[in-house]
Design an enzyme around this catalytic site. Structure first.
Site, mmCIF file in Angstrom:
data_model
loop_
_atom_site.group_PDB
_atom_site.id
_atom_site.type_symbol
_atom_site.label_atom_id
_atom_site.label_comp_id
_atom_site.label_asym_id
_atom_site.label_seq_id
_atom_site.Cartn_x
_atom_site.Cartn_y
_atom_site.Cartn_z
ATOM 1 C CG ASP A 39 -1.939 1.092 1.206
ATOM 2 O OD1 ASP A 39 -1.908 1.900 0.259
ATOM 3 O OD2 ASP A 39 -2.774 1.147 2.131
ATOM 4 C CG ASP A 63 -1.286 1.868 -3.861
ATOM 5 O OD1 ASP A 63 -0.060 1.679 -3.809
ATOM 6 O OD2 ASP A 63 -1.926 2.505 -2.987
ATOM 7 C CG ASP A 89 -12.982 1.909 -13.444
ATOM 8 O OD1 ASP A 89 -12.870 1.647 -12.238
ATOM 9 O OD2 ASP A 89 -13.910 2.596 -13.922
ATOM 10 C CG ASN A 143 -13.708 -14.643 -22.570
ATOM 11 O OD1 ASN A 143 -14.089 -14.986 -23.697
ATOM 12 N ND2 ASN A 143 -14.288 -15.068 -21.459
ATOM 13 C CG HIS A 144 -14.720 -12.323 -18.823
ATOM 14 N ND1 HIS A 144 -13.991 -13.464 -19.075
ATOM 15 C CD2 HIS A 144 -14.148 -11.768 -17.728
ATOM 16 C CE1 HIS A 144 -13.041 -13.598 -18.156
ATOM 17 N NE2 HIS A 144 -13.105 -12.566 -17.323
ATOM 18 C CG ASP A 210 -18.194 -14.638 -23.793
ATOM 19 O OD1 ASP A 210 -17.133 -14.802 -23.175
ATOM 20 O OD2 ASP A 210 -18.380 -15.035 -24.965
ATOM 21 C CG ASP A 240 -8.350 -13.739 -17.712
ATOM 22 O OD1 ASP A 240 -7.711 -14.390 -16.868
ATOM 23 O OD2 ASP A 240 -9.597 -13.674 -17.733
ATOM 24 C CE LYS A 243 -10.933 -24.807 -21.809
ATOM 25 N NZ LYS A 243 -10.448 -25.658 -20.695
ATOM 26 C CD GLU A 268 -6.259 -18.462 -17.543
ATOM 27 O OE1 GLU A 268 -6.731 -19.226 -16.707
ATOM 28 O OE2 GLU A 268 -6.979 -17.662 -18.189
ATOM 29 C CG ASP A 339 -6.382 -18.505 -11.356
ATOM 30 O OD1 ASP A 339 -7.123 -17.743 -10.712
ATOM 31 O OD2 ASP A 339 -6.044 -18.284 -12.523
HETATM 32 C C1 NOJ Z 1 -8.297 -16.699 -15.218
HETATM 33 C C2 NOJ Z 1 -7.668 -15.871 -14.157
HETATM 34 O O1 NOJ Z 1 -6.381 -16.296 -13.890
HETATM 35 C C3 NOJ Z 1 -8.604 -15.955 -12.984
HETATM 36 O O2 NOJ Z 1 -8.017 -15.481 -11.818
HETATM 37 C C4 NOJ Z 1 -9.846 -15.220 -13.376
HETATM 38 O O3 NOJ Z 1 -10.775 -15.220 -12.316
HETATM 39 C C5 NOJ Z 1 -10.482 -15.877 -14.598
HETATM 40 N N1 NOJ Z 1 -9.532 -16.102 -15.626
HETATM 41 C C6 NOJ Z 1 -11.610 -15.038 -15.140
HETATM 42 O O4 NOJ Z 1 -11.131 -13.800 -15.581
HETATM 43 CA CA CA Z 2 -3.723 2.135 -1.492
HETATM 44 CA CA CA Z 3 -15.891 -15.804 -25.008
#
Ligand code: NOJ
Ligand code: CA
Ligand code: CA
Length: 722
Positions: A39, A63, A89, A143-144, A210, A240, A243, A268, A339
């Site tokens: 921080d 941060d 954001d 992706n989303h 999505d 991210d 797939k 990933e 993860d």
């Molecule tokens: C993979 C990321 O590593 C994971 O932490 C995330 O929640 C999902 N994709 C969704 O964005």
């Molecule tokens: Ca802070």
């Molecule tokens: Ca998708």
């Protein structure tokens, strides 16, 4: 004379430093979850802040200012890249009890989240990192956006101006006649519950809205969002959930980003096992375009060191796994991540710490770029739980541990020993508890030996010059004589013996990036390049932009080819290097939805593939079957170019059988392939020279006559069947 030397020394000091981090394989990545690191500014902590840092699902204050303050600490580990968690954001709200402290629930791809700082803070981080020989890789999430049915309901902003949300978007959505997908800015196809086929890419991942990347506004919004990080100095992106997006869209997205110069983009792709599956096949296909995190091997490494398992089995498995990549050394190895359960939070053994050191050292010596998850160096674990979110505790800074020593030592060795960065991988000996492997890049060599069982000695055949070699991690030595050596191995011992001699001939280790279009710059890394020479790409001489003995920057020439891969060769002082492989695209790519009407396929329910006569289609691409009577995929196609494809049938990993059907198209946003060559000004379009077609080929009258005969033949066969 002395004066001249002083001037020369001053000039050298003033010259910009050769950025060692520009060759990803010679570096190490340090992965940081920004909220959990440090921080540096308490005024940005609220809302959704937990000052007691006991609720793992709220913000804890970390941060960009804090990360910048800790750069000297990170540098002390010898790493050269920092992968930061997503910075954009995020929604302002709690969904399923969690705030988006992790950064994966974006609402505005043009802004930095207020909890993390501002673009000014990001630029300062980049500049301060650069002064320390470190560059910044940003996690990016195309992706989303954010949860579709909670929180801000997929609300999306363009630099503060609201664009849409998931419900508003649904009102104006329509069904795509080719894919059968209900779409607008987002896909409206429910959540993924079948983890294959259309749903994997066109439904919501864990309820996250999505994106429809083929919507031109979305396409450019996501591309511009990524470009903002690059324009502000990021040297790469971690993408991210690749797939869950069409590879063809990612290809065109990457190519556009690369046009500003070499970047390190890696994806990933969640495929957790090395068992041959459709998923693993796709994993390798994606890795031909951009590097990926080595997720498939991680579980077996952790099991073998943290629980039980044979090193012999692991060695065979890893050799098989790495052998299938074109660029094994550019994929990324990791032990822990945000993860998965941290090794030390999972392993239940008395010697867990020693085993952790071994697994860490293995991660840093296997083919591939090591990723160190923040806190691995200080044995960071959580008392409150193990998996997500407990794998994200607040950072504890300690760079005096044995783990820090391993990381620093092997990171430094990687900068000077190219067998670590670019070497091959060969097991010399393996049984249940002992494993010795060798890695070689020209005259640079590495011998890694480990033992997780009782002490023993191991005799090895080793083709190294006679002499004594010291382990990089400790004081152990081996003596090599007449191609033999004996290694004394204590329980849980791990040794890294190494050898560096001047390279005798030019040797290419890597290309960054390895997917390109004409005019794009690539960095060729290796050794023995001398001070000048030529670079030949696909038989054409490339324009050289800079040259030293280990790095060459060139501009990719236009090459007349129909192949997917081109050879890259360096010539210097009358010597010719090995051939490195470059994935070639002919340029001006647009992400095109390419479809085949199912009525043109004389077999029902088949696994259909296309393969065509331009570089972009030279490798077979699998098609998805829609509910509306089409087979389709997304291909990055050179806009406006006429092309043809052949249809194939067959399973992943199996042999593809040609169906004897040839189809034609002309690259545009949507291409429905036809069984007749499109006619241009009264001529069949196969007479239009295909972009990239070798001169003469495919444009001769013979080819046209041939194509007509094939069509005629097919028509006769079909009529007979009917
Ligand atoms: C993979 C990321 O590593 C994971 O932490 C995330 O929640 C999902 N994709 C969704 O964005
Ligand atoms: Ca802070
Ligand atoms: Ca998708």
């Amino acid at each position: 004379m002395r004066r001249a030397l002083v001037v020369l020394a001053m000039l050298l000091l003033m010259a910009p430093p050769v950025a060692s981090y520009s060759v990803p394989e010679r570096g190490v990545v340090y992965q940081v979850m920004v909220d959990r690191f440090y921080d540096g500014n308490q005024s940005n902590n609220r809302p959704f802040y937990d000052p007691s840092r006991t609720n793992y699902r709220l913000y804890w204050g970390g941060d960009l200012e804090g990360l910048t303050e800790k750069l000297d600490y990170i540098k002390s580990l010898g790493v050269s890249m920092i992968w930061v968690s997503p910075l954009n954001d995020n929604v302002n709200g709690i969904v399923s009890g969690s705030a988006p402290y992790h950064g994966y629930w974006t609402r505005d791809y043009r802004r930095i989240d207020e909890h993390f700082g501002t673009w000014v803070d990001f630029k300062r981080l980049v500049e301060e990192a650069r002064k320390r020989g470190i560059c910044i890789v940003v996690d990016y999430v195309p992706n989303h956006s954010n949860p579709a049915s909670d929180g801000e309901f997929g609300a999306l902003y363009d630099n503060g101006t609201e664009v849409t949300d998931y419900f508003r978007d649904a009102k104006n959505a329509s069904v795509n006649p080719i894919t059968g997908i209900r779409e607008n800015v987002y896909h409206h196809n429910g959540n993924i519950f079948v983890w294959s086929g259309i749903q994997l890419k066109y439904a919501n991942l864990y309820g996250l809205a999505d994106f429809n990347q083929l919507n031109p506004w979305v396409d450019s919004y996501l591309t511009e969002g990524a470009r903002l990080f690059i324009d502000n100095g990021a040297c790469g992106l971690r993408i991210d959930a690749v797939k869950h997006m069409e590879l063809g869209w990612l290809e065109s997205f990457y190519l556009r980003l690369y046009s500003g110069g070499p970047l390190f983009i890696y994806g990933e792709y969640y495929s957790p096992s090395v068992q041959k599956s459709d998923d693993l096949y796709e994993f390798y296909r994606y890795s031909n375009v951009s590097p990926l995190l080595n997720i498939p091997i991680r579980a077996d490494i952790v099991r073998t060191f943290g629980f039980i398992g044979s090193l012999e089995t692991l060695s065979r498995e890893l050799e098989g796994y790495y052998s299938r990549f074109v660029y094994p050394n550019k994929q990324l190895n990791f032990l822990d991540s945000h993860d998965l359960i941290r090794f030390l939070n999972g392993a239940r053994r008395e010697d867990a710490l020693e085993r952790f050191h071994m697994a860490l050292a293995l991660t840093m010596t296997l083919p591939g770029i090591p990723v160190i998850y923040y806190g691995d160096e200080s044995y960071l674990v959580s008392k409150d739980g193990a998996g997500d979110p407990y794998n994200r505790p607040m950072m504890v800074f300690n760079n005096t541990t044995k783990a820090s020593y391993i990381i620093r030592t092997l990171a430094e060795l990687r900068k000077t020993n190219d067998a670590l960065a670019f070497g091959d991988f060969r097991t010399l000996h393996a049984n249940y508890s002992v494993w010795a492997f060798e890695r070689t890049f020209g005259t640079h060599k590495l011998l890694v030996v480990m033992n997780k069982g009782p002490s023993r000695s191991l005799v090895l055949d080793l083709d190294w010059p006679d002499g004594v070699y010291r382990d990089a991690l400790g004081n152990a030595t081996i003596k090599v004589q007449d191609g033999k050596t004996t290694v004394e191995l204590p329980r849980n011992g791990f040794y890294v013996f190494h050898l560096e001699r001047e390279q005798e001939k030019p040797l290419i280790g890597s290309l960054t990036p390895y997917a390109v279009k004409p005019g794009q710059r690539i960095l060729i890394a290796g050794d023995g390049f001398g001070s000048s020479g030529k670079v030949i790409i696909g038989g054409v001489e490339a324009k050289v932009l800079s040259w030293n003995s280990t790095e060459i920057l060139v501009e990719v020439p236009r090459v007349k080819t129909r192949e997917a891969w081109l050879n890259v060769v360096v010539e210097t002082n009358g010597k010719v290097s090995n051939a490195a492989r470059l994935r070639y695209y002919s340029g001006n790519e647009i992400p095109a939805l390419v479809a085949v009407n199912a009525s043109l396929v004389n077999v029902s329910r088949v696994n259909l593939w296309i393969k065509g006569n331009i570089s972009e289609l030279a490798e077979p691409r699998p098609l998805l079957r829609s509910s509306t009577g089409y087979y389709f995929t997304v291909v990055p196609l050179p806009n406006g170019t006429a092309f043809s494809v052949e249809l194939y049938e067959g399973p992943y990993w199996g042999e593809l059988k040609p169906l004897g059907v040839k189809l034609y198209g002309k690259a545009a946003g949507v291409v429905v392939l036809s069984d007749e060559p499109p006619r241009v000004e009264g001529k069949p379009s196969s007479e239009i020279p295909t972009n990239g077609a070798p001169p003469g080929e495919g444009t001769t009258p013979y080819a046209v006559v041939g194509a007509l005969l094939v069509i005629l033949g097919l028509a006769v066969v079909w009529r007979k069947r009917a």
